[in-house]
Motif scaffolding. Structure first.
Motif, PDB file in Angstrom:
ATOM      1  N   VAL A  41      35.248  47.215  31.276  1.00 15.92           N
ATOM      2  CA  VAL A  41      36.335  46.697  32.109  1.00 15.92           C
ATOM      3  C   VAL A  41      36.102  47.151  33.537  1.00 15.92           C
ATOM      4  O   VAL A  41      35.664  48.287  33.775  1.00 15.92           O
ATOM      5  N   CYS A  42      36.429  46.288  34.490  1.00 14.29           N
ATOM      6  CA  CYS A  42      36.404  46.634  35.917  1.00 14.29           C
ATOM      7  C   CYS A  42      37.845  46.789  36.393  1.00 14.29           C
ATOM      8  O   CYS A  42      38.678  45.909  36.162  1.00 14.29           O
ATOM      9  N   THR A  43      38.157  47.905  37.043  1.00 15.66           N
ATOM     10  CA  THR A  43      39.534  48.209  37.437  1.00 15.66           C
ATOM     11  C   THR A  43      39.829  47.886  38.902  1.00 15.66           C
ATOM     12  O   THR A  43      40.935  47.449  39.221  1.00 15.66           O
ATOM     13  N   ILE A  54      29.141  46.444  48.211  1.00 15.30           N
ATOM     14  CA  ILE A  54      30.291  46.117  47.368  1.00 15.30           C
ATOM     15  C   ILE A  54      30.413  47.240  46.345  1.00 15.30           C
ATOM     16  O   ILE A  54      29.458  47.518  45.601  1.00 15.30           O
ATOM     17  N   LEU A  55      31.565  47.884  46.296  1.00 14.05           N
ATOM     18  CA  LEU A  55      31.785  49.010  45.389  1.00 14.05           C
ATOM     19  C   LEU A  55      32.846  48.630  44.376  1.00 14.05           C
ATOM     20  O   LEU A  55      33.879  48.042  44.719  1.00 14.05           O
ATOM     21  N   ALA A  56      32.602  48.977  43.120  1.00 13.32           N
ATOM     22  CA  ALA A  56      33.521  48.647  42.025  1.00 13.32           C
ATOM     23  C   ALA A  56      33.585  49.820  41.060  1.00 13.32           C
ATOM     24  O   ALA A  56      32.588  50.516  40.831  1.00 13.32           O
ATOM     25  N   THR A  57      34.766  50.052  40.502  1.00 13.91           N
ATOM     26  CA  THR A  57      34.975  51.092  39.498  1.00 13.91           C
ATOM     27  C   THR A  57      35.376  50.445  38.184  1.00 13.91           C
ATOM     28  O   THR A  57      35.989  49.376  38.165  1.00 13.91           O
ATOM     29  N   GLY A  58      35.025  51.116  37.094  1.00 15.10           N
ATOM     30  CA  GLY A  58      35.352  50.565  35.777  1.00 15.10           C
ATOM     31  C   GLY A  58      35.113  51.585  34.689  1.00 15.10           C
ATOM     32  O   GLY A  58      34.859  52.768  34.937  1.00 15.10           O
ATOM     33  N   THR A  59      35.205  51.118  33.477  1.00 16.40           N
ATOM     34  CA  THR A  59      35.019  51.928  32.274  1.00 16.40           C
ATOM     35  C   THR A  59      34.156  51.113  31.329  1.00 16.40           C
ATOM     36  O   THR A  59      34.004  49.899  31.505  1.00 16.40           O
TER      37      THR A  59
END
Length: 710
Positions: A41-43, A54-59
């Protein structure tokens, strides 16, 4: 890629499609950024100020990924200790990052990686960075707004709000007014220079328009400033309110009509548009009159939306591994051009508009060789209509449906007959029926019927009582009594261990039902001194423990017997294999298999093993002298090692001798035989009187010595 048109605005989904690039035609496939996805998942997702990263956080596991738009690929990935609630980029590139974690930790990253970690007093939900004073403002499950000064490296005095909890916050980029959204539906504005509250807006009552059905007051779920005087507020009930900071009344109220919290708010200044998103849809509308420009509805829920600066491209973080990329081009009514690092998108979209092909992105059908034989398409193997993949092929779904309809023209008639049969069966169920046990799990169905009858009888005796719904009448469990794959195996280990517990629970339940039935019939209170229906002795509670232990003992015994039988079979097969290798006949082997069965205390017969039951020979050898035993070992060429302390077990092995040792032993044997022939007996000589043992030789000794010398 997927093309959709909403309100005459074409929207290109650049990340649409399945992860099968080898199936799609390379000329018709667009992979804008490689590996633009998360494991699960991307939060949240953001773009750096210079537009390069481009920065993205997820689990899961919690992580951050940075993508370089100049290289169109992943630059780095860092795993974190806990999930990220919110993060921000403090520098123009990726060299200074701040993360707010779900466990109250605030983590700072520099260009090389982790830099520092601290903790705030309460769980945080959002934070904002005040650039002039280098202060971080944290809001969360508290009425206080915590301030962390990055220049001094310490916490400053908190801002005390009138709210119970604060959900979101934002800082105006022009005059740096700090605003926080509360759970009571208010927006409080603070001046960071004097640390005093300068205004308050009650957005909850303003969001309640005519026809809006709301249970309780809505809370503030998102907040965004635009310029020096405009502010957008999103509520938990799906309304977006536009405010002029000089007025306490909203200029415009836009409802999403999904009753879902607004998760993201963005402004598009070139066209005076507002991009608002809840978990279901992204709506793009004019901020002056609220007229809808377009809308985007992904297939999965939305967590965050980010617009690439000065372009018509936007990214979404979803409840899905893929992060969607949408592009809205065109000469008229477009968000903007393509970014500089993917300028080829403009030419590509122009070509697609000139020669539209709506069938380019149709799906494929996977078929096996057996399916091709049934459809009569085996001759297509190797052609361009079939693409080999694993143990089958991919073919166009339209071709598959067309061929299937031609191969089975009576499929509709069969479908129609099945539907009629189902309708008849449904009508039969409405008639008065005699209890009929199903074909699968009859014992379980009978047990459930008996329990259902007991509950129905109890409910009929009680006026206000109602029987619990039965599993037999629940459609969710009907396959358990129809599909043979769900048949309960009563000989399995799980069933035998669980059955004592279930049986005990069933007995308690029946006992309780009987007691309740008696109480309902008598309709009187329980007499004093009588045991309650809920009271049971400890022996009854623990009786099933003994049954479970007994079942475990039986299972262990069966397992031992099975392993013993397997060992016997393996030994028997080994003996037969050895005899077969030695050239014995099959009939002799079969006869020996019948006559000679090894006992449990014996080891297999063979040249390298000896039986353990020759106790008489062992006792005879033990009584013999050491010289005799050594002679026997020399003659047989074997050596025995026995240990009486371990059940008189004996190990026998053959000594391997070299050619030189055998020649030496043969020479010694011949020498001893020659000496025996030359040896003469001296028994006729008599020993005379001589001196004592310590006094020299006598005459007899001298004569004996002479005899030996002769």
């Amino acid at each position: 890629m997927q093309i959709s048109s909403v309100n005459d605005v074409k929207i290109y989904n650049l990340s649409h499609g399945k992860s099968l690039p080898e199936v799609r035609n390379i000329q018709r496939r667009i992979e804008l950024i490689q590996d633009f996805e998360m494991p699960t998942v991307c939060t949240s997702i953001k773009v750096s100020r210079d537009g390069q990263f481009i920065l993205a956080t997820g689990t899961y596991k919690p992580r951050i990924r940075c993508y370089d738009t100049y290289q169109l690929s992943l630059k780095f990935e860092r795993c974190l200790d806990s999930e990220v609630v919110a993060f921000d980029v403090l520098s123009d590139d990726y060299s200074k990052l701040v993360f707010l974690h779900c466990d109250r930790y605030v983590e700072f990253h520099s260009q090389h990686g982790h830099y520092y970690k601290t903790r705030i007093p309460k769980f945080g939900r959002d934070f904002s960075y005040h650039y002039p004073s280098c202060d971080l403002y944290f809001v969360g499950t508290s009425s206080e707004v915590f301030r962390l000064n990055l220049e001094q490296g310490r916490f400053l005095n908190s801002l005390q709000t009138d709210a119970v909890e604060n959900n979101v916050c934002d800082i105006n980029p022009v005059h740096h007014l700090f605003a926080t959204g509360t759970s009571e539906g208010r927006v409080e504005c603070w001046d960071p220079r004097v640390r005093n509250r300068v205004g308050m807006l009650d957005c909850a009552l303003s969001s309640l328009t005519e026809g809006t059905e709301v249970q309780g007051l809505p809370s503030i779920s998102s907040l965004k400033f635009n310029g020096s005087l405009t502010m957008a507020v999103g509520t938990s009930t799906g309304q977006v309110l536009l405010y002029d900071l000089r007025s306490s009344q909203p200029l415009l109220v836009k409802d999403h009509f999904y009753n879902l919290p607004i998760k993201s708010l963005n402004f598009h200044d070139p066209l005076d548009l507002v991009v608002s998103a809840d978990s279901k849809i992204i709506k793009i509308w004019n901020k002056d009159n609220g007229k809808v420009f377009s809308s985007i509805q992904p297939q999965t829920n939305i967590n965050d939306v980010c617009i690439y600066p000065k372009s018509g491209m936007l990214f979404t973080a979803n409840e899905d591994p893929k992060m969607n990329t949408f592009y809205i081009p065109g000469e008229y009514m477009a968000l903007g051009p393509a970014p500089r690092w993917c300028s080829f998108l403009d030419n590509l979209t122009e070509e697609l508009e000139e020669s539209p092909e709506s069938t380019v992105y149709d799906d494929y059908k996977f078929v096996t060789r057996k399916d091709l034989e049934n459809l009569g398409l085996s001759h297509l193997v190797g052609s361009s209509l079939l693409r080999a993949y694993m143990h089958g092929f991919f073919m166009d779904i339209r071709l598959y449906h067309k061929v299937k309809s031609m191969a089975n023209p009576f499929a509709y008639e069969e479908y129609r007959k099945d539907k009629i049969r189902q309708k008849i069966e449904e009508s039969r169920t409405q008639r008065v029926q005699v209890k009929k046990l199903p074909k699968v799990n009859k014992e379980l169905a009978l047990k459930l019927m008996e329990e259902g009858d007991d509950e129905a009888e109890l409910a009929s005796r009680k006026k206000k009582g109602k029987a619990l719904p039965s599993i037999l009448g629940d459609d969710r469990f009907k396959l358990m009594f129809e599909n043979p794959d769900y048949q309960v195996d009563e000989q399995s280990e799980e069933f035998r261990l669980l059955n004592p517990i279930v049986s005990k629970v069933g007995q308690k339940r029946k006992k309780k039902l009987r007691l309740l039935a008696q109480q309902a019939a008598e309709d009187e209170e329980e007499p004093e001194g009588r045991a309650s229906s809920e009271e049971e002795s400890s022996d009854d509670d623990k009786s099933w423990v003994e049954e479970v232990r007994e079942q475990r003992r039986l299972l262990r015994q069966e397992d031992r017997d099975r392993r013993r039988q397997e060992r016997k079979e393996a030994d028997r097969n080994t003996v037969l294999l050895k005899r077969e290798q030695n050239g014995e006949k099959t009939s002799d082997m079969a006869e020996s298999k019948k006559t000679s069965q090894p006992q449990f205390y014996q080891i297999k017969a063979g040249e390298e093993f000896r039986s353990f039951n020759d106790m008489a020979r062992k006792q005879k050898l033990q009584k013999a002298s050491l010289e005799d035993r050594l002679k026997l070992e020399e003659q047989s060429g074997t050596s025995n090692v026995s240990d009486t302390a371990v059940g008189s077990k004996q190990l026998t092995f053959t000594l391997k001798k070299s050619e030189q040792q055998r020649k030496q032993q043969q020479a010694e044997r011949e020498h001893h035989q020659e000496r025996k022939k030359l040896r003469r007996s001296a028994g006729h000589l008599s020993s005379g009187r001589g001196r004592g043992w310590g006094g020299g030789r006598g005459r007899g000794g001298e004569e004996e010595e002479e005899a030996h010398l002769n």
